[in-house]
Design a protein around this motif. Sequence first.
Motif, short mmCIF file in Angstrom:
data_model
loop_
_atom_site.label_atom_id
_atom_site.label_comp_id
_atom_site.label_asym_id
_atom_site.label_seq_id
_atom_site.Cartn_x
_atom_site.Cartn_y
_atom_site.Cartn_z
N GLN A 256 -2.98 4.42 1.61
CA GLN A 256 -2.51 3.35 0.73
C GLN A 256 -2.67 2.09 1.88
O GLN A 256 -2.81 2.17 3.09
CB GLN A 256 -0.83 3.44 0.58
CG GLN A 256 -0.28 2.04 0.07
CD GLN A 256 1.11 2.16 -0.19
OE1 GLN A 256 1.91 2.08 0.71
NE2 GLN A 256 1.57 2.80 -1.56
N LEU A 257 -3.00 0.86 1.34
CA LEU A 257 -3.13 -0.42 2.11
C LEU A 257 -2.25 -1.34 1.36
O LEU A 257 -1.93 -1.47 0.39
CB LEU A 257 -4.48 -0.87 1.87
CG LEU A 257 -4.94 -2.21 2.77
CD1 LEU A 257 -6.45 -2.15 3.08
CD2 LEU A 257 -4.50 -3.53 1.76
N LYS A 258 -1.34 -1.86 2.61
CA LYS A 258 -0.31 -2.98 2.20
C LYS A 258 -0.52 -4.09 3.04
O LYS A 258 -1.20 -4.14 3.95
CB LYS A 258 1.08 -2.34 2.53
CG LYS A 258 1.64 -1.39 1.77
CD LYS A 258 3.02 -0.90 2.08
CE LYS A 258 4.10 -2.14 2.03
NZ LYS A 258 5.38 -1.36 2.63
N ILE A 259 -0.57 -5.21 2.10
CA ILE A 259 -0.56 -6.56 2.42
C ILE A 259 0.50 -7.23 2.06
O ILE A 259 0.84 -7.66 0.72
CB ILE A 259 -1.75 -7.34 2.05
CG1 ILE A 259 -3.11 -6.65 2.15
CG2 ILE A 259 -1.89 -8.98 2.83
CD1 ILE A 259 -4.14 -7.19 1.54
N GLY A 260 1.69 -7.35 3.17
CA GLY A 260 2.85 -7.85 2.65
C GLY A 260 3.60 -6.87 1.81
O GLY A 260 3.65 -5.75 2.10
N LYS A 261 4.01 -7.29 0.38
CA LYS A 261 4.61 -6.25 -0.34
C LYS A 261 3.66 -5.78 -1.50
O LYS A 261 4.01 -5.16 -2.15
CB LYS A 261 5.71 -7.06 -0.88
CG LYS A 261 6.97 -7.49 -0.21
CD LYS A 261 7.91 -8.11 -1.22
CE LYS A 261 9.22 -8.75 -0.08
NZ LYS A 261 10.04 -9.43 -1.13
N LEU A 262 2.50 -6.24 -1.31
CA LEU A 262 1.33 -5.99 -2.33
C LEU A 262 0.58 -4.50 -1.85
O LEU A 262 0.41 -4.48 -0.65
CB LEU A 262 0.32 -6.88 -2.31
CG LEU A 262 0.69 -8.35 -2.70
CD1 LEU A 262 -0.35 -9.36 -2.60
CD2 LEU A 262 1.24 -8.23 -4.24
N LYS A 263 0.46 -3.40 -2.63
CA LYS A 263 -0.20 -2.42 -2.34
C LYS A 263 -1.33 -1.98 -3.13
O LYS A 263 -1.35 -2.28 -4.33
CB LYS A 263 1.04 -1.32 -2.52
CG LYS A 263 2.19 -1.40 -2.00
CD LYS A 263 3.54 -0.36 -2.43
CE LYS A 263 4.74 -0.60 -1.74
NZ LYS A 263 5.68 0.15 -2.13
#
Length: 409
Positions: A256-263
């Motif tokens: 998984q990759l998360k940018i802030g709350k985005l996944k």
Amino acid sequence: MKVLKLLLFNLILLSCLLFAKKSRAQYFELNKDLKSYNIPFKLIKNMIVVELNINGKGPYNFIVDSGSPLVLIMDPNLIDTTNLLNKRTLLLSGISEGEIFEALIPGPQNFDFGESLKSVNLTPAILKSDYFGVSNFMGIKVHGLLGYEFFTHLKLRFDFTNSLITVFSENAKISYRKFQKIPITIENKKPYLVSNITFYDNSQCNCKLVLDIGAGHGLSLEHTNLKNWPVTNTIKANLGRGLTGLITGEIGRVKQLKIGKLKINNPISAFPLNLHRSTLNNNRDGNLGTELLKRYTLIVDFKNELLYLKPRFVYFPNQEHDMSGIELYATGKDLNDIYISRIEPGSPSDEIGLKENDQIYKVNLIPAEEIGVEALGELFKSENGKSIFIEILREGKRLNFIITLKRRV
């Protein structure tokens, strides 16, 4: 996924940065009577291509590249076409120690998108030779990269649904409704963000990544002597080309990759091996490219060091890597002749006897020139187990093959 981070500016061009520091500020300026201006673009191989003029001539095709610390002209024919005078030679160092390449630095040139958006004091670097063959990879003529100076004074919205870049004036009212605000940092003319990455052993890393609009891949994490990511089920792959040749490494997935709350779940990642680490890397872990960024509408604000992301209402299937093992390039006057540049050992194309320098003549009975390099690339990663009929030209003979695609990552 063919990872072509075109110039790997993380590894080169320290001399370009030193040159830029001694010169006047370089940027693009919006007409003072406008609040905003739209620039149409084409998304080709996950790279944003726009048309612009240089010294009143053009239009020329440039890739918008937030990961480039300068504007670069890659087509040496523009040296004469644009009458670039008072040139100085700049030496560029490559990926390996001891390799030197030449570029020209002219005086300031006039870049514009018409009367609405023009450059100020913009001095590009011009490669003296086409080291990279970007046009052959893309299937269209590409003249250069539009880097840091395009971003530095402007707020830019990238709308992948309508293929538009919107340039905003400083006092324009911008709607950030439903956007998530992500801090970025600008270091040595490159934007960085932090992304939380989970690997399949459930270990995690808050990775420092270049925000790399201009990279056609999605994620790249650099293997070095100090960092060896916990990945499994990878395949060896050619990850692109730099100043000194092919960049080798592996292709795999992270959990998984998360940018802030985005996944984003199960994204593919490239893992370049033992790249030469220059002082420009700023302890970075890799970069985040357009193949994943295009899932969002982006607003990029270098001045305030902010990125805004809003998910698009588009279904994005699970990322797939090429399932054929074929790498292609286009040549000829109109870039309509398509050849095999490389066959990955042990891949489906290798097993059936396709070879480097074979010309792709027809695919599923359709002439290859009507399909084009980009569409062929998408076809070759379309469906595990799919059979594709390929007719090739080899030494004046037509040969027929059936290739069965195989998911390898």
